[in-house]
Design a protein around this motif. Structure first.
Motif, PDB file in Angstrom:
ATOM      1  N   MET A 253       7.794  36.898 -13.497  1.00 60.99           N
ATOM      2  CA  MET A 253       9.046  36.914 -14.265  1.00 60.99           C
ATOM      3  C   MET A 253       9.608  35.494 -14.328  1.00 60.99           C
ATOM      4  SD  MET A 253      12.389  39.298 -13.671  1.00 60.99           S
ATOM      5  CE  MET A 253      13.696  39.289 -14.875  1.00 60.99           C
ATOM      6  N   HIS A 254      10.025  35.059 -15.535  1.00 61.98           N
ATOM      7  CA  HIS A 254      10.473  33.689 -15.707  1.00 61.98           C
ATOM      8  C   HIS A 254      11.942  33.509 -15.326  1.00 61.98           C
ATOM      9  CE1 HIS A 254       6.838  32.170 -17.480  1.00 61.98           C
ATOM     10  NE2 HIS A 254       6.808  33.149 -18.348  1.00 61.98           N
ATOM     11  N   ASP A 255      12.288  32.266 -14.995  1.00 64.37           N
ATOM     12  CA  ASP A 255      13.668  31.929 -14.661  1.00 64.37           C
ATOM     13  C   ASP A 255      14.549  32.029 -15.905  1.00 64.37           C
ATOM     14  OD1 ASP A 255      12.794  31.253 -12.093  1.00 64.37           O
ATOM     15  OD2 ASP A 255      12.311  29.212 -12.727  1.00 64.37           O
TER      16      ASP A 255
ATOM     17  N   ARG B  29      14.430  24.058 -11.904  1.00 58.37           N
ATOM     18  CA  ARG B  29      13.033  23.856 -11.495  1.00 58.37           C
ATOM     19  C   ARG B  29      12.487  22.559 -12.074  1.00 58.37           C
ATOM     20  NH1 ARG B  29       7.593  27.574 -12.552  1.00 58.37           N
ATOM     21  NH2 ARG B  29       6.419  26.737 -10.795  1.00 58.37           N
TER      22      ARG B  29
ATOM     23  N   TYR C 206       6.176  26.721 -20.991  1.00 55.77           N
ATOM     24  CA  TYR C 206       6.373  27.392 -19.713  1.00 55.77           C
ATOM     25  C   TYR C 206       6.376  28.907 -19.880  1.00 55.77           C
ATOM     26  CZ  TYR C 206       9.127  28.733 -15.526  1.00 55.77           C
ATOM     27  OH  TYR C 206       9.596  29.311 -14.391  1.00 55.77           O
ATOM     28  N   GLU C 207       6.913  29.360 -21.029  1.00 53.49           N
ATOM     29  CA  GLU C 207       7.039  30.795 -21.266  1.00 53.49           C
ATOM     30  C   GLU C 207       5.714  31.466 -21.595  1.00 53.49           C
ATOM     31  OE1 GLU C 207      11.268  31.499 -20.760  1.00 53.49           O
ATOM     32  OE2 GLU C 207       9.444  32.702 -20.722  1.00 53.49           O
TER      33      GLU C 207
ATOM     34  N   GLY D  93       3.103  31.752 -19.795  1.00 50.40           N
ATOM     35  CA  GLY D  93       2.508  32.460 -18.666  1.00 50.40           C
ATOM     36  C   GLY D  93       3.075  31.948 -17.354  1.00 50.40           C
ATOM     37  N   GLU D  94       2.769  32.653 -16.275  1.00 48.32           N
ATOM     38  CA  GLU D  94       3.226  32.218 -14.957  1.00 48.32           C
ATOM     39  C   GLU D  94       2.523  30.919 -14.567  1.00 48.32           C
ATOM     40  OE1 GLU D  94       5.930  35.174 -14.678  1.00 48.32           O
ATOM     41  OE2 GLU D  94       5.626  33.545 -13.253  1.00 48.32           O
ATOM     42  N   ILE D  95       3.271  29.944 -14.127  1.00 50.68           N
ATOM     43  CA  ILE D  95       2.733  28.611 -13.853  1.00 50.68           C
ATOM     44  C   ILE D  95       3.096  28.205 -12.429  1.00 50.68           C
ATOM     45  CG2 ILE D  95       2.766  26.186 -14.545  1.00 50.68           C
ATOM     46  CD1 ILE D  95       3.517  27.107 -17.344  1.00 50.68           C
ATOM     47  N   SER D  96       2.105  27.785 -11.657  1.00 50.60           N
ATOM     48  CA  SER D  96       2.348  27.320 -10.291  1.00 50.60           C
ATOM     49  C   SER D  96       3.085  25.992 -10.313  1.00 50.60           C
ATOM     50  CB  SER D  96       1.021  27.163  -9.553  1.00 50.60           C
ATOM     51  OG  SER D  96       0.268  26.093 -10.110  1.00 50.60           O
TER      52      SER D  96
END
Length: 268
Positions: free
Chosen positions: A1-3, A11, A51-52, A54-57
Motif C-alpha cells: 500500500m502506497h503512502d 520518504r 513510484y505508484e 509498484g511497491e519499491i524498496s
C-alpha cells in the motif's frame, strides 16, 4: 500500500538526504508536491507517478531518486541565460505538458493552450534533460512566442521523419500509434505532415489520445462504438497509471486540422 502525499514527500526527503548528504531538502510551504533545495525547486509529480507503478524498496527508491535529481544537481542542463537564440535554435522542441506546470513555474514560461488540463510549451533539448523556455528568454532573444513556436515545430518535425509508426489495420478498427519514448510522442500530433500521414490511413477526421507524454494513439472516426469505448477506457487507464500523465480524454482532429476534446470514455 502506497503512502499518502505527505508520507511520500517525507520518504523522498529521507531517502534524498541519504543519497545526497549535506543537501537540505525542505518542503515548499505553498506547493505540497515541490521540494526546495538551495536554488532548486524540485517537482515530485513525475517521481510519484513512477513510484505508484509498484511497491519499491528503499534501495530501489534511492536509485530512482538519484536518477531523478542527479542531473539537476550535476548542472547537466545549461542555463538558457547563457545562450543566444542562434546557439539554442536547433535544440528547440514543442512539448505537451500538464497545465499545472505552467502555474507552478517559478518564472513565467512560454505556453500555448491545448485542452483541459494540458498546454503546449517550448523546451530546449539537452542530452540528459530539457529546459522550458521562459518569457524572459523571448524578451532577451527579441522574438515573439508565435515565431519561436514555428521554429520548435519545424525542429520537432525534423527529428520525427524516421520515427517508427505502428499500424494495426482491420477494416474500420484501425489503430496508428507512436511510442518512441523520446519524450515528444504526444507532441507529434501537432505536426501537420504527420497529421496528413495519419489522415491517409484513418480518414481526414480521426480520433486520438495522448494519455501520457510518451504515447500517441489514433483511430478511425467510424469505428464501432464498442471499439471506441475500449480505446477510451484504455486511455483513461493509461493516464491514471503511467508516468508523465497528460489527459484521459479522447480528441477528434477534423479535416481542417483543428482539435476538439471529448470527455474521457470509461471502459464498459
Amino acid at each position: 500500500m502506497h503512502d499518502d502525499d505527505a508520507g511520500f514527500r517525507d520518504r523522498v526527503i529521507r531517502i534524498a538526504g541519504q543519497v545526497f548528504p549535506g543537501m537540505d531538502f525542505v518542503p515548499d510551504p505553498e506547493e505540497p508536491d515541490v521540494l526546495i533545495v538551495g536554488k532548486w525547486r524540485l517537482g515530485l509529480q513525475n517521481l510519484r507517478a513512477k513510484y505508484e507503478l509498484g511497491e519499491i524498496s528503499d534501495e530501489d527508491f534511492a536509485t530512482m531518486v538519484e536518477d531523478h535529481f542527479g542531473s539537476i544537481f550535476a548542472n547537466e542542463t545549461p542555463s538558457l541565460d547563457d545562450l543566444s537564440l542562434d546557439e539554442i535554435r536547433d535544440q528547440l522542441r514543442l512539448q505537451v505538458m500538464p497545465a499545472d506546470y505552467v502555474q507552478a513555474a517559478p518564472v513565467p514560461i512560454v505556453a500555448f493552450p491545448f485542452a483541459t488540463g494540458i498546454a503546449v510549451g517550448i523546451v530546449a533539448d539537452f542530452p540528459q534533460s530539457y529546459a522550458y523556455v521562459r518569457q524572459v528568454d523571448l524578451e532577451r532573444w527579441k522574438i515573439s512566442p508565435e515565431e519561436l513556436h514555428e521554429i520548435a515545430l519545424e525542429n520537432l518535425e525534423a527529428i520525427s521523419r524516421d520515427i517508427d509508426v505502428h499500424l494495426s489495420k482491420n477494416d474500420a478498427e484501425t489503430i496508428l500509434a507512436i511510442d518512441s519514448g523520446d519524450g515528444y510522442d504526444a507532441a507529434r500530433i501537432l505536426i501537420p505532415g504527420l497529421q496528413d500521414f495519419i489522415a491517409s490511413h484513418l480518414g481526414e477526421t480521426f480520433r486520438f489520445g495522448i494519455p501520457n507524454r510518451d504515447f500517441l494513439i489514433c483511430w478511425r472516426l467510424d469505428c464501432s462504438p464498442e471499439f471506441h469505448r475500449q480505446l477510451g477506457g484504455k486511455i483513461a487507464e493509461d493516464h491514471a497509471e503511467r508516468p508523465y500523465a497528460l489527459s484521459p480524454s479522447v480528441f477528434v482532429r477534423n479535416s481542417e486540422g483543428n482539435f476538439h476534446e471529448q470527455p474521457g470514455v470509461q471502459a464498459p
